[in-house]
Design an enzyme around this catalytic site. Structure first.
Site, short mmCIF file in Angstrom:
data_model
loop_
_atom_site.label_atom_id
_atom_site.label_comp_id
_atom_site.label_asym_id
_atom_site.label_seq_id
_atom_site.Cartn_x
_atom_site.Cartn_y
_atom_site.Cartn_z
N HIS A 251 0.85 -1.19 0.00
CA HIS A 251 0.00 0.00 0.00
C HIS A 251 0.89 1.24 0.00
O HIS A 251 1.84 1.31 0.77
CB HIS A 251 -0.87 -0.02 1.27
N CYS A 289 -3.50 2.55 -4.54
CA CYS A 289 -4.42 3.36 -3.73
C CYS A 289 -4.44 4.78 -4.30
O CYS A 289 -3.54 5.59 -4.07
CB CYS A 289 -4.02 3.39 -2.26
N HIS A 316 -7.48 0.53 -4.68
CA HIS A 316 -8.33 1.30 -3.76
C HIS A 316 -8.83 2.53 -4.52
O HIS A 316 -8.01 3.35 -4.96
CB HIS A 316 -7.53 1.79 -2.55
N ASP A 359 -12.66 2.99 -1.31
CA ASP A 359 -11.96 3.25 -0.06
C ASP A 359 -12.56 4.48 0.61
O ASP A 359 -12.93 5.44 -0.06
CB ASP A 359 -10.48 3.48 -0.38
N HIS A 360 -12.63 4.42 1.88
CA HIS A 360 -13.17 5.51 2.71
C HIS A 360 -14.51 6.00 2.12
O HIS A 360 -14.88 5.65 1.02
CB HIS A 360 -12.19 6.68 2.83
N TYR A 376 -14.60 4.50 7.42
CA TYR A 376 -15.28 3.29 6.93
C TYR A 376 -16.77 3.29 7.27
O TYR A 376 -17.29 2.37 7.89
CB TYR A 376 -14.55 2.04 7.47
C1 DNO Z 1 -6.55 3.10 5.75
C2 DNO Z 1 -5.96 2.00 4.98
C3 DNO Z 1 -4.60 1.54 5.46
C4 DNO Z 1 -4.22 0.25 4.76
C5 DNO Z 1 -2.89 -0.31 5.19
C6 DNO Z 1 -2.52 -1.48 4.35
O1 DNO Z 1 -7.68 3.41 5.57
O2 DNO Z 1 -5.92 2.30 3.63
O3 DNO Z 1 -4.64 1.35 6.84
O4 DNO Z 1 -5.16 -0.72 5.04
O5 DNO Z 1 -1.91 0.65 5.12
O6 DNO Z 1 -1.48 -2.19 4.96
#
Ligand code: DNO
Length: 401
Positions: A251, A289, A316, A359-360, A376
């Site tokens: 990531h 991401c 992501h 994501d988020h 989340y």
């Molecule tokens: C936060 C996430 C990170 C991710 C880690 C992967 O929202 O994107 O905590 O899960 O960095 O190891």
């Protein structure tokens, strides 16, 4: 792209039955109850996999199989911990799970200063404020050298002018209440780190002390050394990845810049190129991401997607806006710097079976009362997924699928 969702296990307030109703195909999760540094047993993996499958979905991606600090800073027990990691990988493989997200960020995983930043429409978003972050570093953590570093830091504003972060942090020190200070500690350490299987937990009594102890471990570790430690780790696990077909995907650092004087090594094109070339095995790949990358003004997200889509094993989908003063805020999924519409187009064309998760998401429509993990939310992420679903359908239509 496969539609996946990050689900935090059976304790998650969001149920698999709900996720199935909103079109989720695959689950992204981890064995959150296994302490850091212990092998994930085949039995536990099996049990969770069966549970997920009983709802008609599959366990698509592990996020995260944590890389413990000793591997990152190269401590005396790193080889032993790498063996633990390899054992967990082979147990996951035996259960048919082959995509592994991890990160190589020292001490702190992702960082935000405000988890409930008000949007004009009444919803809230995650936000990173440089001045508050510097205040935390200088006045709360009292990190030696922090004041000096911030005094030399360039202004984060896009023009490079007009902002003196140290002066802003000093001004904050005059008005900051104990409650606001407490909130900042909660946001930077507890609420953002507690649930990601990292170094900190909601139960930590003295998080600042603990933070300082972690920082000590990195004395003398610069960017070159951290890179070498990542290479060492990857080279050590690649035979296991080859044997069992495990796709590792790191990531990017969030935000993509050094924090607390610690190096960060997955922040930009050059960094990504470096670790992919350092261990040129297709199992050594990237979690693309978009959100983390887009928070750095140096990154052109669609250009990076074009360049690295083949070495990406997991995506992501998230976007940010970098504000005129350099702070950043998470944008909605159709807007902001990441240009997710173009990113979806690239992956649908070049790597259509890659798992992606939205994501988020904003906190909206009653999400805040439910106590979800920071970023989340249910409604906010569901809205993001619906928006992305529309983009995917449009792109597939364009491609004649
Ligand atoms: C936060 C996430 C990170 C991710 C880690 C992967 O929202 O994107 O905590 O899960 O960095 O190891």
């Amino acid at each position: 792209m496969e539609r996946t969702w990050r689900w935090f296990g059976k304790k998650d307030k969001i149920t698999l039955a709900q996720l199935r109703q909103i079109g989720v195909e695959g689950i992204v999760t981890a064995l959150h109850d296994v302490p850091l540094g212990q092998v994930w047993s085949r039995e536990k993996i099996h049990e969770l996999r069966e549970y997920i499958e009983s709802y008609g979905m599959r366990w698509s991606v592990v996020e995260s199989l944590p890389v413990v600090e000793t591997i990152k800073y190269g401590g005396p027990d790193r080889d032993q911990q790498i063996e633990v990691y390899k054992q967990s990988l082979s147990n996951l493989a035996a259960e048919g799970i082959h995509t592994i997200c991890y990160n190589f960020m020292p001490v702190l995983d992702w960082a935000r200063t405000d988890l409930l930043h008000q949007n004009p429409n009444g919803s809230t978003n995650l936000y990173f404020n440089y001045a508050e972050f510097a205040y935390f570093d200088i006045y709360i953590l009292q990190r030696p050298g922090a004041r000096q570093e911030w005094s030399l830091a360039p202004s984060p504003s896009p023009t490079g002018e007009g902002r003196n972060i140290l002066a802003e942090a000093d001004a904050l020190a005059k008005t900051m209440t104990p409650e606001q200070e407490h909130k900042l500690v909660e946001n930077i350490i507890i609420k953002t780190q507690g649930f990601v299987s990292g170094n900190f937990s909601e139960n930590d009594k003295e998080p600042i002390e603990k933070f300082r102890r972690f920082l000590e471990l990195y004395k003398g570790i610069d960017k070159q050394q951290l890179r070498q430690n990542m290479k060492y780790f990857l080279e050590a696990i690649m035979p296991t990845c080859d044997e069992f077909g495990m796709d590792m995907c790191v990531h990017p650092d969030d935000p993509p810049m050094p924090l607390f004087g610690l190096p960060r090594i997955v922040t930009c094109d050059t960094d990504i190129e470096w670790f992919l070339n350092a261990v040129p095995n297709p199992h050594n790949g990237l979690t693309f991401c978009c959100g983390s990358l887009s928070a750095g003004r140096h990154n052109d997200v669609p250009a990076l997607a074009r360049k690295y889509c083949r070495r990406t094993h997991f995506v992501h989908l998230r976007s940010t806006d970098v504000l005129p003063n350099g702070d950043f805020v998470e944008a909605d999924h159709l807007h902001g710097r990441a240009n997710l519409i173009e990113v979806v187009r690239i992956f649908e064309r070049e790597h259509p079976d890659v798992p992606m998760r939205v994501d988020h998401g904003r906190t909206m429509l009653g999400d805040s009362a439910r106590g979800y993990n920071a970023g989340y939310s249910f409604h906010g992420r569901m809205m993001g997924l619906a928006q992305i679903d529309g983009v995917i359908a449009t792109v597939r239509n364009e491609l004649g699928r």
